[in-house]
Design an enzyme around this catalytic site. Sequence first.
Site, short mmCIF file in Angstrom:
data_model
loop_
_atom_site.label_atom_id
_atom_site.label_comp_id
_atom_site.label_asym_id
_atom_site.label_seq_id
_atom_site.Cartn_x
_atom_site.Cartn_y
_atom_site.Cartn_z
N ALA A 49 0.77 -1.18 0.07
CA ALA A 49 -0.04 0.05 0.08
C ALA A 49 0.80 1.26 0.07
O ALA A 49 0.58 2.18 -0.67
CB ALA A 49 -0.86 -0.14 1.36
N GLU A 50 1.77 1.29 1.02
CA GLU A 50 2.91 2.32 0.81
C GLU A 50 3.97 2.02 1.20
O GLU A 50 4.60 0.84 1.78
CB GLU A 50 2.41 3.50 1.83
CG GLU A 50 1.19 4.28 1.49
CD GLU A 50 -0.03 3.90 1.92
OE1 GLU A 50 -0.97 4.72 1.73
OE2 GLU A 50 0.06 3.03 2.97
N THR A 51 5.31 2.76 0.43
CA THR A 51 6.61 2.56 0.87
C THR A 51 7.29 3.90 1.33
O THR A 51 6.87 5.06 0.83
CB THR A 51 7.47 2.13 -0.39
OG1 THR A 51 7.03 0.90 -0.86
CG2 THR A 51 8.77 2.11 0.15
N HIS A 80 -0.69 4.82 8.74
CA HIS A 80 0.20 3.57 8.96
C HIS A 80 1.69 3.95 8.63
O HIS A 80 2.36 3.37 9.42
CB HIS A 80 -0.39 2.31 8.38
CG HIS A 80 0.20 1.78 7.19
ND1 HIS A 80 -0.20 2.21 5.93
CD2 HIS A 80 0.95 0.79 7.12
CE1 HIS A 80 0.51 1.02 5.20
NE2 HIS A 80 1.12 0.52 5.85
#
Length: 281
Positions: A49-51, A80
Site C-alpha cells: 500500500a505504501e513505501t 500507517h
Amino acid sequence: MTAPRLRPFAQVDVFSAEAYRGNPLAVVLDAEGLDAAVMQQFANWTNLAETTFLLPPTDPGADYRVRIFTGSEEFPFAGHPTLGSAHAWLEAGGIPARDGIVVQECAAGLVRVKRDGGRLAFAAPPLTRSGPVAAPDLARIAAGLGLPQEALLDASWLVNGPEWIGVLLESAAQVLAIRPDYAALAGLKVGVIGPHPAGSDVGFEVRTFIPGDAAAEDPVTGSFNAGAAQWLIGTGRAPGSYLAAQGTVLGRAGRVNIEASDGDIWVGGQSVSCIEGFVLL
C-alpha cells in the site's frame, strides 16, 4: 543521479501486535540522494500500500523527514506509514530530541508521534477538507457499497492527505457485509465505519476502499481512522476513547486505538518488524 548502493531497509507490520495480521509497510531508512522517480519506481515494485523513505529533516523541530509513496503517487501524509516509519527509525537507533515524542516531518507538516507503552500514536493532523458530500457522490457511494442511500446515516469529506470520504453506517455487521462495486466507486476513496454492539471488545468496525487501476481494500488505514475520529468525536457519535477493528474480512486483525486528549486526537497501534536487511538503490 546517485549511483546505487546498499541502504538499510525494514518491512514493518503496523496496527497489529501479531506479525502478518496488520498492514505492511516498506521503509528505506537512508534515502539520501534518491530522486522522486527512483522512490516511485521502488514503491511500485514493493507492491505494498505504501513505501516510505527516511531523510534528514529540513525543519529544525523534526527528528527525521519522510516521503510517502503508494505504487502510483506520493502522499503528503498517511497514517500507517507514519507509525511504521517511526517504529523502524527507533529500532534502527534513532533518538528523538524530545523524550517520549518523535517529531516527523512530511509534506503535510510536522507530525508528533508519542510512545504509549508498547504502542506508538500520532496526533491527527488538521483536516484540509471536511463537510457535506454532494448528492451525486452520495448516490454513487451507495451504489458502490450495494446499499440503499438511506442506510448511509451520515457522510463527510475527511481529507488529511488522502482524499477520504467517510460514511457512517448503523452497525459493524453492515460494514462487514459490504461487497464493493469498485467501478461504481471509481474516482472516490471511501471509508466506512459502524459501531459494534454495546459491551463488545471493539467499539467500531472500519473498512476502506480505494478504486483505481488496482482496486483494493486497504487492510488498516491510519489516515482514515484519524479523520473518522475527528468527525465522530466532534459530532458526539463516538466517545473520546475507543478501539477500532479493521481488516477483518481480509483475514487481518488490525486494531486502532483512538484517544482524545488535551485538544489532540491520538491514533495509535502496535507495530512488529518482520523483515530487516538492505536494498540496492
